[in-house]
Design a protein around this motif. Sequence first.
Motif, PDB file in Angstrom:
ATOM      1  N   ALA A  39       0.960  -1.215   0.090  1.00 15.15           N
ATOM      2  CA  ALA A  39      -0.043  -0.083   0.130  1.00 15.15           C
ATOM      3  C   ALA A  39       0.787   1.052  -0.066  1.00 15.15           C
ATOM      4  CB  ALA A  39      -0.710  -0.090   1.275  1.00 15.15           C
ATOM      5  N   ARG A  71      -5.153   5.744   9.635  1.00 18.83           N
ATOM      6  CA  ARG A  71      -5.381   5.777   8.199  1.00 18.83           C
ATOM      7  C   ARG A  71      -5.239   4.145   7.531  1.00 18.83           C
ATOM      8  NH1 ARG A  71      -1.501   7.907   4.680  1.00 18.83           N
ATOM      9  NH2 ARG A  71       0.191   6.805   5.923  1.00 18.83           N
ATOM     10  N   GLN A  73      -5.802   1.500   3.821  1.00 16.50           N
ATOM     11  CA  GLN A  73      -6.052   1.426   2.484  1.00 16.50           C
ATOM     12  C   GLN A  73      -6.432   0.172   2.050  1.00 16.50           C
ATOM     13  OE1 GLN A  73      -2.394   2.425  -0.033  1.00 16.50           O
ATOM     14  NE2 GLN A  73      -3.610   2.192  -1.898  1.00 16.50           N
TER      15      GLN A  73
END
Length: 90
Positions: A39, A71, A73
Amino acid sequence: MRVRTTLSALAAIAVVGLGALGAAAPAGAAPHHVSAVQAADGLDIHRGKYMTLGGCQTAGQQGIDRGHWDRYQCAEGNMWPWTWNLWTNR
């Protein structure tokens, strides 16, 4: 015709059921095999593989809501049927 309809319905139920299992997988459960897909920078902790993008996004957002990470992803993988990898920052 009836057999084809029944098989199609069973296949749809199986896909939905397996997608739900992917969404319900615990966020802290890291698999033994991690794919080569990486990522973005800073997202270096692999949290799991999911069959659907929606399942991956749900798990990522739930981790933020619970304060486990800031965060996440969902990166597309290359191993069918686990096609989405959840990466987090901590």
